[in-house]
Design a protein around this motif. Sequence first.
Motif, PDB file in Angstrom:
ATOM      1  N   ASN A   1      34.925  30.251  39.626  1.00 35.72           N
ATOM      2  CA  ASN A   1      35.424  29.893  40.950  1.00 35.72           C
ATOM      3  C   ASN A   1      36.272  28.742  40.915  1.00 35.72           C
ATOM      4  O   ASN A   1      36.110  27.790  41.722  1.00 35.72           O
ATOM      5  CB  ASN A   1      34.496  29.713  41.732  1.00 35.72           C
TER       6      ASN A   1
ATOM      7  N   ILE B   1      34.984  33.923  37.260  1.00 33.17           N
ATOM      8  CA  ILE B   1      34.696  34.848  38.449  1.00 33.17           C
ATOM      9  C   ILE B   1      35.613  35.850  38.583  1.00 33.17           C
ATOM     10  O   ILE B   1      35.374  37.107  39.152  1.00 33.17           O
ATOM     11  CB  ILE B   1      34.437  34.042  39.743  1.00 33.17           C
TER      12      ILE B   1
ATOM     13  N   PHE C   1      35.115  40.102  38.187  1.00 31.91           N
ATOM     14  CA  PHE C   1      35.691  41.091  38.981  1.00 31.91           C
ATOM     15  C   PHE C   1      36.361  42.003  38.618  1.00 31.91           C
ATOM     16  O   PHE C   1      36.483  43.158  39.068  1.00 31.91           O
ATOM     17  CB  PHE C   1      36.186  40.060  40.360  1.00 31.91           C
TER      18      PHE C   1
ATOM     19  N   HIS D   1      28.074  44.828  40.730  1.00 31.31           N
ATOM     20  CA  HIS D   1      27.130  43.604  41.082  1.00 31.31           C
ATOM     21  C   HIS D   1      28.084  42.441  41.704  1.00 31.31           C
ATOM     22  O   HIS D   1      29.098  42.605  41.845  1.00 31.31           O
ATOM     23  CB  HIS D   1      26.191  43.361  39.703  1.00 31.31           C
ATOM     24  N   GLY D   2      27.403  41.346  42.008  1.00 27.72           N
ATOM     25  CA  GLY D   2      27.933  40.336  42.722  1.00 27.72           C
ATOM     26  C   GLY D   2      28.509  39.622  41.263  1.00 27.72           C
ATOM     27  O   GLY D   2      28.377  39.827  39.947  1.00 27.72           O
ATOM     28  N   HIS D   3      29.348  38.573  41.571  1.00 27.83           N
ATOM     29  CA  HIS D   3      29.860  37.708  40.851  1.00 27.83           C
ATOM     30  C   HIS D   3      29.923  36.229  40.779  1.00 27.83           C
ATOM     31  O   HIS D   3      30.360  35.502  39.962  1.00 27.83           O
ATOM     32  CB  HIS D   3      31.396  37.886  40.836  1.00 27.83           C
ATOM     33  N   GLY D   4      28.626  35.729  41.427  1.00 25.46           N
ATOM     34  CA  GLY D   4      28.059  34.331  41.357  1.00 25.46           C
ATOM     35  C   GLY D   4      27.596  34.171  40.019  1.00 25.46           C
ATOM     36  O   GLY D   4      27.248  34.931  39.325  1.00 25.46           O
TER      37      GLY D   4
ATOM     38  N   GLU E   1      23.973  35.199  39.081  1.00 29.27           N
ATOM     39  CA  GLU E   1      23.917  36.806  38.944  1.00 29.27           C
ATOM     40  C   GLU E   1      24.303  37.094  37.529  1.00 29.27           C
ATOM     41  O   GLU E   1      23.906  37.885  36.537  1.00 29.27           O
ATOM     42  CB  GLU E   1      24.254  37.467  40.242  1.00 29.27           C
TER      43      GLU E   1
ATOM     44  N   SER F   1      38.463  34.319  49.462  1.00 28.49           N
ATOM     45  CA  SER F   1      37.741  34.623  48.489  1.00 28.49           C
ATOM     46  C   SER F   1      38.402  35.837  47.713  1.00 28.49           C
ATOM     47  O   SER F   1      38.894  36.748  48.369  1.00 28.49           O
ATOM     48  CB  SER F   1      36.546  35.340  48.699  1.00 28.49           C
TER      49      SER F   1
ATOM     50  N   THR G   1      37.024  37.649  45.144  1.00 29.10           N
ATOM     51  CA  THR G   1      36.148  38.643  44.970  1.00 29.10           C
ATOM     52  C   THR G   1      35.417  39.235  46.198  1.00 29.10           C
ATOM     53  O   THR G   1      34.438  39.692  45.733  1.00 29.10           O
ATOM     54  CB  THR G   1      35.258  38.008  43.778  1.00 29.10           C
ATOM     55  N   GLY G   2      35.863  38.985  47.282  1.00 28.39           N
ATOM     56  CA  GLY G   2      34.940  39.094  48.323  1.00 28.39           C
ATOM     57  C   GLY G   2      34.954  40.633  48.945  1.00 28.39           C
ATOM     58  O   GLY G   2      34.232  41.298  49.326  1.00 28.39           O
TER      59      GLY G   2
ATOM     60  N   GLN H   1      35.635  44.548  47.789  1.00 30.65           N
ATOM     61  CA  GLN H   1      35.430  45.502  46.512  1.00 30.65           C
ATOM     62  C   GLN H   1      36.915  46.049  46.058  1.00 30.65           C
ATOM     63  O   GLN H   1      37.213  46.113  44.815  1.00 30.65           O
ATOM     64  CB  GLN H   1      34.483  46.510  46.613  1.00 30.65           C
TER      65      GLN H   1
END
Length: 922
Positions: free
Chosen positions: A410, A432, A436, A443-446, A449, A653, A655-656, A658
């Motif tokens: 990020n 990040i 993505f 799945h999420g990209h934080g 995780e 964002s 990656t917010g 999809q």
Amino acid sequence: MPHLYLVDGSSFIFRAYHVLPKLTNKHGEPAGAVYGYTTMLWKLANDLHKADGPSHLAVILDKSEHTFRNEMYDQYKAQRPPAPEDLKPQFPMIRDATRAFSLPCIEELGWEADDLIASYSKAALAQGWQVTIVSSDKDLMQLLTEPGIDMLDTMKDKRFGPAEVVEKFGVGPDKLGEVLALMGDSVDNVPGVPGVGPKTAAKLILEHGSVEGVLAAAPDMKKGKLRDNLIEHAEMARLSRKLVELACDVPLPQPLEEMALDGIPEAPLRAFLEHHGFKSLLAKLTADQNQGVDPTPAEPTGVPEEEDPPCDHDGYETVVDEAALDQWIAAARHQGWLAIDTETTGKDPMLAELVGVSIALAPNRACYVPLGHGGSDMFAEKPVQIDRDAALAKLKPLLEDPAVLKIGHNLKYDLIVLGRLGVNVAPYDDTIVMSFDLDAGLHGHGMDELAATHLSHSCIAYKDVTGTGKKAIGFHEVDLKTATRYAAEDADVTLRLWRRFRARLPVERATRVYEMVDRPLVPVIARMERHGIKVDRERLAGLSAEFAAQMTELEGVIHGIAGAPFAIGSPKQLGDVLFEKMGIKGGRKGKSGVYSTDVNELERIAADKDSPGKEIAARVLDWRQLSKLKSTYTDSLQEQIHPATGRVHTSYSLTGAQTGRLSSTDPNLQNIPIRTETGRQIRDAFVAEPGNVILAADYSQIELRLAAHMADVPALKEAFARGDDIHSLTAQELFGTVDRDTRGRAKTINFAILYGISRWGLAGRLDVSADEAQSMIDRYFERFPGINRYIAETLQAVREQGFTETLFGRKTHFSRIKSKVQHERQGAERAAINAPIQGTSADIIKRAMARMGPALLDAGLTGTRMLLQVHDELVFEVPEDEVQAAKPVIERVMATAAEPAVVLDVPLAVEIGVGASWGAAH
């Protein structure tokens, strides 16, 4: 000498389940534990291959919950909760995973895995073999009595022998069963003796030799609770000794010789990975096979040439003098890349102050450079650290060096923080964004995780460092040792993720979208956020007052219809009024017993001509709209004006969404109503600085144009080429006439079809019967058969491969496309139909944004700045004397943004408006 490895499969399974997030495979089935188990087994094979380890290996699993111990004690393991519902269906898949590696998967009814491991261990030792038990189970440590056997805890990368057992329990393996019996086990419901913990148990066994010895000595012990408990619970202690004893004479279900490792055949492993859609593992397997490498040494997520060691938090360095910082900078220059992360005083990069910088050059080779630590009080003592300006003077040349790659997670946040301090970071990679572009939809990209998913690592939580609630402190108040462990881990994990992702990009054909669309956008978005946009505070305050007055008026009308006042914002009170007092039919209650009054329910009531609640539902919808606009925009925007810039700085964002679209927060500019008068009024509050104007450039019907190209619809392509009104064309084709009503219906149908709408959905939008709606859909597909073909081919492809692709290669995964739950599957199908079109539209506007700055500079338009991106629109602030020159540049960049990578069969049209405010520019 043969060396047998016995893997405690249950240990792997539950570790995998609890470490990884809830993932699904391409069939929509829960598969987080399966994925984690597979990566852990693969990692074990990799580690052991490098260590020249086992000649024989088997995975041992529990077959059933009822064993001989339940016959001895019916409460044995009785308090254990049942396996989680989403884990139960994964057990058969885990057995399949074991067999995919062509490894023995051994289980036996009536016996626990521990008994099988004990029996195999004794049998192997009797033949002169070495044995390693892969587990951390304390019960199995009873077996470590002979030199030829040890234990391996793969999560801690630690081996256990007799010395480690003594260190942990105070007794050797030969006495461990005695200690375990006295102390009991709440997890397995082994009763033990109340009040006897590990230390007391060890002390008693060292003094008296065994459980029987302790019980015999109990009557002569000093009077007290311990003596009384030993006497009172003597039989339970004896029972516990039998329960913890491992059975070493279980008939072996499979001979030792059949556990020989002869390499791992590629075909069954590939079939298993393809069945579940484990793409990162497939990519590694493919890469290894292309290089002629046997899959045995493969690392789970596939990228590093060598397996990463566990994070060594105590090995990270705290850099507090310039000489040490110089050494890190020199090492980074010599290597040519580094991972970097910033620690600050807050989440808003426009307000946060820099507290420190972390750097990583290799796994576990990481440091933290504190720059602003110390108490909030100006008189508080501050730790020894480098002066911030002095450190930045040294770091700036490195972070701006074109020969050194900077890696961040990020990175947009760090670019803003450092950019405010005069440091312009380049070149860069952003993990990040890489994640993505590889795994959107999976799945999420934080970072937390991703670390769990790809590294099987649990990151230190921020709240564990700073605390929570009233006792929370700022990061600048955290002691340097703790801060170093946390901050350096972030850089270290970022580097490890980058090593995996960079190798996956070409293998999984994601390099194109990363390099041509998303990566170039990171600094563009950072500059837009830093610049912000001016808002008229007085105008906002006036709107807030207007909305409040309108809400008060609506409240009076609603209360009048209801016959009494009630809290309109309370779902419970509103539900009671609608469905109890007014008797509206069709109400549905949730689990809490409260009637649903969501927007769908209210729209249903408002659309029912015969409903007694038609008018009140419509008024409540109006009230809610005003309430949301007031709280979200006219009130909060005033609070979000930056004290120094006087502007609002939204956060984008990458990656917010999809499909690849940008999303924004604080404030969310995507949700301002587009076509309503209240939405226009809010846009009127976004204004230009004196001497400037707002310019809004909007793609005209870009998704319909892309549909014409991607579905290859000649009639639509020709119409767009001629500049025809596409909705009028559709109205003529469907209804044989064009007027305001048929054009409006045609417009709804044009967009609804691209979103995979059902006959019921279209019927609701057009207020017609489902049969009429189906007839319209059928006629549409007759006139434009390419659209129907595109939908069918898209659905077929996504069912086969689990993802859709844009024209630029952006993949969007749909894990529920084969779900057995109808509404989940249908929702995934609708989203999949539109994803290639909406995603391509997002890719094009991103390419336009990345090209816009250089194009404006080349034209000498140094005062024109891009401020916002909302849906298909770009918003600029332009000096009045640059407007006429800026228009053609902006239009050209947007119209040709797809080229030369993609050449479209239809032109991209751009509509440009100019005004004193955003609203006036439309």
